[in-house]
Design a protein around this motif. Structure first.
Motif, mmCIF file in Angstrom:
data_model
loop_
_atom_site.group_PDB
_atom_site.id
_atom_site.type_symbol
_atom_site.label_atom_id
_atom_site.label_comp_id
_atom_site.label_asym_id
_atom_site.label_seq_id
_atom_site.Cartn_x
_atom_site.Cartn_y
_atom_site.Cartn_z
ATOM 1 N N LEU A 49 0.836 -1.203 0.000
ATOM 2 C CA LEU A 49 0.000 0.000 0.000
ATOM 3 C C LEU A 49 0.873 1.256 0.000
ATOM 4 O O LEU A 49 0.570 2.217 -0.707
ATOM 5 C CB LEU A 49 -0.949 0.002 1.197
ATOM 6 C CG LEU A 49 -2.123 -0.962 1.117
ATOM 7 C CD1 LEU A 49 -2.774 -1.124 2.487
ATOM 8 C CD2 LEU A 49 -3.130 -0.517 0.072
ATOM 9 N N ASN A 50 1.946 1.240 0.769
ATOM 10 C CA ASN A 50 2.869 2.382 0.774
ATOM 11 C C ASN A 50 3.529 2.563 -0.589
ATOM 12 O O ASN A 50 3.653 3.695 -1.062
ATOM 13 C CB ASN A 50 3.938 2.214 1.856
ATOM 14 C CG ASN A 50 3.416 2.553 3.229
ATOM 15 O OD1 ASN A 50 2.449 3.293 3.380
ATOM 16 N ND2 ASN A 50 4.042 1.979 4.248
ATOM 17 N N ASP A 51 3.965 1.459 -1.212
ATOM 18 C CA ASP A 51 4.554 1.541 -2.556
ATOM 19 C C ASP A 51 3.577 2.190 -3.531
ATOM 20 O O ASP A 51 3.935 3.092 -4.287
ATOM 21 C CB ASP A 51 4.910 0.150 -3.094
ATOM 22 C CG ASP A 51 6.109 -0.492 -2.435
ATOM 23 O OD1 ASP A 51 6.859 0.211 -1.711
ATOM 24 O OD2 ASP A 51 6.288 -1.717 -2.633
ATOM 25 N N LEU A 52 2.340 1.703 -3.528
ATOM 26 C CA LEU A 52 1.326 2.209 -4.454
ATOM 27 C C LEU A 52 1.012 3.680 -4.171
ATOM 28 O O LEU A 52 0.805 4.460 -5.098
ATOM 29 C CB LEU A 52 0.060 1.354 -4.377
ATOM 30 C CG LEU A 52 0.211 -0.092 -4.860
ATOM 31 C CD1 LEU A 52 -1.033 -0.910 -4.514
ATOM 32 C CD2 LEU A 52 0.500 -0.152 -6.350
ATOM 33 N N HIS A 53 1.007 4.057 -2.901
ATOM 34 C CA HIS A 53 0.754 5.446 -2.523
ATOM 35 C C HIS A 53 1.903 6.346 -2.960
ATOM 36 O O HIS A 53 1.685 7.400 -3.572
ATOM 37 C CB HIS A 53 0.529 5.545 -1.016
ATOM 38 C CG HIS A 53 0.273 6.922 -0.545
ATOM 39 N ND1 HIS A 53 1.243 7.700 0.041
ATOM 40 C CD2 HIS A 53 -0.847 7.693 -0.591
ATOM 41 C CE1 HIS A 53 0.740 8.877 0.349
ATOM 42 N NE2 HIS A 53 -0.526 8.898 -0.026
ATOM 43 N N GLU A 54 3.127 5.933 -2.672
ATOM 44 C CA GLU A 54 4.303 6.742 -3.019
ATOM 45 C C GLU A 54 4.427 6.961 -4.525
ATOM 46 O O GLU A 54 4.890 8.015 -4.961
ATOM 47 C CB GLU A 54 5.573 6.083 -2.496
ATOM 48 C CG GLU A 54 5.727 6.201 -1.000
ATOM 49 C CD GLU A 54 6.919 5.435 -0.460
ATOM 50 O OE1 GLU A 54 7.732 4.914 -1.253
ATOM 51 O OE2 GLU A 54 7.026 5.348 0.777
ATOM 52 N N ASP A 55 4.006 5.989 -5.321
ATOM 53 C CA ASP A 55 4.113 6.112 -6.777
ATOM 54 C C ASP A 55 2.851 6.690 -7.424
ATOM 55 O O ASP A 55 2.741 6.731 -8.648
ATOM 56 C CB ASP A 55 4.453 4.763 -7.399
ATOM 57 C CG ASP A 55 5.913 4.380 -7.166
ATOM 58 O OD1 ASP A 55 6.713 5.259 -6.782
ATOM 59 O OD2 ASP A 55 6.259 3.203 -7.374
ATOM 60 N N THR A 59 -4.518 6.932 -3.214
ATOM 61 C CA THR A 59 -4.523 7.965 -2.189
ATOM 62 C C THR A 59 -5.131 7.369 -0.928
ATOM 63 O O THR A 59 -5.890 6.393 -1.003
ATOM 64 C CB THR A 59 -5.362 9.189 -2.610
ATOM 65 O OG1 THR A 59 -6.711 8.772 -2.864
ATOM 66 C CG2 THR A 59 -4.781 9.851 -3.842
ATOM 67 N N ARG A 60 -4.770 7.947 0.210
ATOM 68 C CA ARG A 60 -5.317 7.505 1.493
ATOM 69 C C ARG A 60 -5.928 8.699 2.188
ATOM 70 O O ARG A 60 -5.310 9.758 2.275
ATOM 71 C CB ARG A 60 -4.212 6.961 2.399
ATOM 72 C CG ARG A 60 -3.744 5.593 2.093
ATOM 73 C CD ARG A 60 -2.797 5.138 3.188
ATOM 74 N NE ARG A 60 -1.529 5.827 3.062
ATOM 75 C CZ ARG A 60 -0.359 5.220 3.001
ATOM 76 N NH1 ARG A 60 -0.286 3.916 3.060
ATOM 77 N NH2 ARG A 60 0.742 5.915 2.887
ATOM 78 N N THR A 61 -7.128 8.516 2.686
ATOM 79 C CA THR A 61 -7.790 9.540 3.480
ATOM 80 C C THR A 61 -8.231 8.883 4.780
ATOM 81 O O THR A 61 -8.876 7.833 4.761
ATOM 82 C CB THR A 61 -9.024 10.106 2.744
ATOM 83 O OG1 THR A 61 -8.630 10.549 1.452
ATOM 84 C CG2 THR A 61 -9.645 11.242 3.524
ATOM 85 N N ARG A 62 -7.861 9.497 5.877
ATOM 86 C CA ARG A 62 -8.249 8.962 7.180
ATOM 87 C C ARG A 62 -9.699 9.345 7.446
ATOM 88 O O ARG A 62 -10.071 10.518 7.388
ATOM 89 C CB ARG A 62 -7.331 9.553 8.246
ATOM 90 C CG ARG A 62 -7.382 8.833 9.528
ATOM 91 C CD ARG A 62 -6.547 7.590 9.433
ATOM 92 N NE ARG A 62 -6.412 7.010 10.755
ATOM 93 C CZ ARG A 62 -6.150 5.752 10.941
ATOM 94 N NH1 ARG A 62 -5.968 4.945 9.929
ATOM 95 N NH2 ARG A 62 -6.040 5.280 12.150
ATOM 96 N N VAL A 63 -10.535 8.347 7.738
ATOM 97 C CA VAL A 63 -11.938 8.568 8.090
ATOM 98 C C VAL A 63 -12.157 7.875 9.434
ATOM 99 O O VAL A 63 -12.275 6.650 9.496
ATOM 100 C CB VAL A 63 -12.900 7.997 7.012
ATOM 101 C CG1 VAL A 63 -14.342 8.222 7.429
ATOM 102 C CG2 VAL A 63 -12.613 8.603 5.649
#
Length: 115
Positions: A49-55, A59-63
Motif C-alpha cells: 500500500l505504501n509503494d502504491l501510494h508513493e508512486d 490515495t489515502r484519506t483517514r476517516v
C-alpha cells in the motif's frame, strides 16, 4: 489458495496487482483483510500500500479510525511493454467479473480503443 489447500508456485498477477484490485473492490478495506484475502502478511500488505501510494497509484484519506483509499485509474503500468495502458484495464477486468457473473464483458481491445 484453492479449497484443497493447493498453492501454486507462481501466478500471473503480482501481490501489488492483487492489492490494487482488492482496494478497487472495497475502498474502505482494512489492511488485515487485504492480507487475508491475498494470502500475505499484514506487514507485506502495508508495504505494498505504501509503494502504491508513493508512486501515485492510490490515495489515502483517514476517516475516523480507518483509511479510505482512492485509485488513480489513469496511472499507467510500470513495465515498458504495458506502459501505454492505464491500470483501469486491470481493475475493470477483475471488478467487472465480480458484477457480471457468468456473462462476458466486451473484449478489452474494444473497451479501450486498442483495436
Amino acid at each position: 489458495m484453492d479449497p484443497d489447500g493447493y498453492r501454486p508456485s507462481w501466478t500471473f498477477l503480482t501481490h501489488h496487482a492483487r492489492v490494487l484490485v482488492e482496494v478497487a473492490r472495497d475502498p474502505e478495506i482494512r489492511v488485515r483483510d487485504i492480507a487475508a484475502t491475498i494470502g500475505i502478511t499484514e506487514r507485506a500488505a502495508h508495504r505494498i500500500l505504501n509503494d502504491l501510494h508513493e508512486d501515485g497509484y492510490l490515495t489515502r484519506t483517514r476517516v475516523g479510525r480507518r483509511n479510505h483509499y482512492g485509485l488513480n485509474m489513469d496511472k499507467h503500468f510500470r513495465y515498458p511493454t504495458e506502459a501505454d495502458l492505464p491500470i483501469q484495464v486491470l481493475v475493470d477486468m477483475f471488478t467487472e467479473r465480480d458484477t457480471l457473473g457468468d456473462s462476458l464483458p466486451e473484449p478489452i481491445d474494444s473497451l479501450y480503443g486498442l483495436s
